[in-house]
Design a protein around this motif. Structure first.
Motif, PDB file in Angstrom:
ATOM      1  N   SER A   1      -0.211  -6.527  -0.918  1.00 54.69           N
ATOM      2  CA  SER A   1      -0.528  -5.546   0.127  1.00 54.69           C
ATOM      3  C   SER A   1       0.736  -4.766   0.452  1.00 54.69           C
ATOM      4  CB  SER A   1      -1.070  -6.264   1.377  1.00 54.69           C
ATOM      5  OG  SER A   1      -1.336  -5.344   2.413  1.00 54.69           O
TER       6      SER A   1
ATOM      7  N   HIS B   1       1.110  -2.472   5.771  1.00 50.48           N
ATOM      8  CA  HIS B   1       0.196  -3.049   6.762  1.00 50.48           C
ATOM      9  C   HIS B   1      -0.907  -2.048   7.133  1.00 50.48           C
ATOM     10  CE1 HIS B   1       2.787  -0.721   9.508  1.00 50.48           C
ATOM     11  NE2 HIS B   1       1.788  -0.773  10.370  1.00 50.48           N
TER      12      HIS B   1
ATOM     13  N   ASP C   1      -3.514  -2.605   4.516  1.00 51.40           N
ATOM     14  CA  ASP C   1      -3.840  -4.023   4.322  1.00 51.40           C
ATOM     15  C   ASP C   1      -5.353  -4.289   4.340  1.00 51.40           C
ATOM     16  OD1 ASP C   1      -2.631  -6.850   4.175  1.00 51.40           O
ATOM     17  OD2 ASP C   1      -4.058  -7.016   5.832  1.00 51.40           O
TER      18      ASP C   1
ATOM     19  N   SER D   1      -1.873 -12.099   3.250  1.00 47.63           N
ATOM     20  CA  SER D   1      -0.868 -11.164   2.744  1.00 47.63           C
ATOM     21  C   SER D   1       0.437 -11.403   3.490  1.00 47.63           C
ATOM     22  CB  SER D   1      -1.327  -9.715   2.946  1.00 47.63           C
ATOM     23  OG  SER D   1      -1.254  -9.349   4.317  1.00 47.63           O
TER      24      SER D   1
END
Length: 433
Positions: free
Chosen positions: A257, A260, A263, A403
């Protein structure tokens, strides 16, 4: 107490001679000095009860009205519900409220107007509604928060399960310059209010069972006291996983990932490309179903997964926070009997109801729960299935997709001593028993 000092200085000013140059900087723009941000009306009752135990008031005005509106018997749940659940939801669990409290040496008055109150008790939602709604004259009025000297926010982790934007809204409106005078004598206002430095002298206490990025953001943005700030966290060296005794294999799967912000997209892609195909390959048992519970912490992720399964070959049930009780019973029954092979179950549904779900033989965590208790309790569903002989420990399994952006959540489960390697090592599969 500020009020006592103001009254004493009033008397001194009244007694002063006309040619005396006397100045007393002893107050803020408005009267309220303490703000309690609480999750439920029952929590408000408990805090007020603690205050009245610390100081005996000769009179408590409107106490009966307050108890009639805020308090309910704390006996609606049996002991099989977890302790933290009962603490939060016992009694009156209504989440929209606000009440002002005026204090004198002998009297505590409930339901005083905000501008005549010393303490304000409110939920974040209730206070935001008070600011944003009402008649045209009062709408958008937050001046009563301009001189708050102490904020106590309790059970902030529960606020996350509501809408944390309400709490952020309240903090954004603390200690701002008032739009109206409200009868203020500006010659008596302390210099730091006039200079806009009140946030640097406000004491802020946020209590939470665990930290999250949103709570950390509150810490960095709004806790700016000149004396410093302190963040205290439990010791997660070993993590929750070392205390579990189910003997069930738990596999943590790290997916790539890059950001963020993207994600959710990377997680969804990984779920559909890696996890769902493996579920489809599970052998159909002679009796019952494959019993895969998919625990989805985020409601937005839940909606996305639900919509993606509409045209799939999977038979599945749904339980989220707002699912009707009849539909919940139906979903649980179909899952337990094997009519549904998948059950999508949200973090918010578990937070608000703590269902005991039968027929769980395998668990897929779409993401790591923010509350580590949820991880333990959901694993307990499989543990009970093993005890009932519905599946062997060797067949039962738990898979957790994560992640690198879930470091805080992962640390609470696997421990500080492991999280660094799991986030950064070349391998992306980590097994625990």
């Amino acid at each position: 107490m500020t009020r006592d000092r103001v009254l004493k200085n009033n008397a001194k000013l009244a007694a002063a001679k006309g040619d005396e140059d006397v100045e007393y900087r002893d107050q803020g723009f408005t009267r309220p000095k303490i703000l309690f941000l609480l999750e439920t009306k029952q929590a408000c009752v408990r805090v007020l009860d603690s205050i009245t135990k610390l100081h005996t008031f000769e009179q408590q005005e409107n106490k009966k009205r307050f108890l009639d509106s805020f308090s309910q018997p704390e006996d609606k749940f049996s002991d099989d519900k977890p302790e933290d659940f009962r603490e939060l939801f016992e009694g009156n669990d209504e989440n929209e409220f606000r009440v002002g409290v005026k204090l004198t040496r002998k009297t505590l008055k409930l339901y005083s107007t905000f501008y005549n109150s010393d303490i304000i008790f409110a939920s974040a939602l209730g206070l935001r509604r008070a600011i944003e709604t009402g008649d045209k004259k009062k709408r958008g009025d937050y001046d009563f928060l301009s001189s708050i000297e102490m904020v106590i926010m309790d059970q902030a982790d529960a606020t996350l399960m509501q809408n944390f934007e309400h709490a952020e809204f309240v903090f954004d409106h603390l200690n701002l310059q008032p739009k109206d005078a409200h009868g203020c004598d500006f010659s008596r206002v302390r210099s730091w209010y006039l200079d806009g430095r009140a946030p640097n002298l406000r004491q802020t206490i946020v209590l939470s069972a665990f930290l999250t990025p949103k709570i950390n953001s509150l810490y960095y943005k709004h806790m700016r006291n000149a004396a410093g700030r302190l963040r205290y966290t439990p010791d997660y060296t070993s993590g929750l996983i070392e205390s579990l005794s189910y003997g069930i294999k738990q596999t943590f799967l790290r997916f790539d990932s890059p950001s963020h912000l993207t994600d959710p997209d990377a997680r969804f892609k990984y779920f559909h490309s890696s996890i769902l195909p493996s579920i489809s390959r599970l052998p159909k048992p002679a009796t019952g179903g494959v019993g895969v519970l998919v625990f989805i912490p985020s409601y937005l992720d839940f909606v996305r997964v639900r919509n993606s399964l509409v045209d799939s070959d999977f038979s599945y049930g749904l339980i989220q926070e707002y699912t009707d009780a009849t539909d919940v019973r139906k979903a649980r029954s179909h899952f337990m009997s094997g009519k549904h092979s998948l059950l999508l179950y949200t973090g918010r549904a578990h937070h608000f109801h703590r269902y005991q779900i039968r027929g769980v033989k395998r668990v897929v965590f779409y993401g790591v729960p923010e509350n580590p208790r949820f991880y333990d309790e959901v694993l307990g569903f499989i543990g009970k299935s093993v005890e009932r002989g519905e599946i062997s420990r060797q067949e039962a399994s738990v898979r957790v997709a994560f992640s690198k952006w879930e470091r805080l959540e992962l640390e609470r489960v696997v421990g500080t001593k492991r999280v660094g390697k799991m986030i950064a090592d070349k391998g992306d599969v980590f097994d625990f028993v």
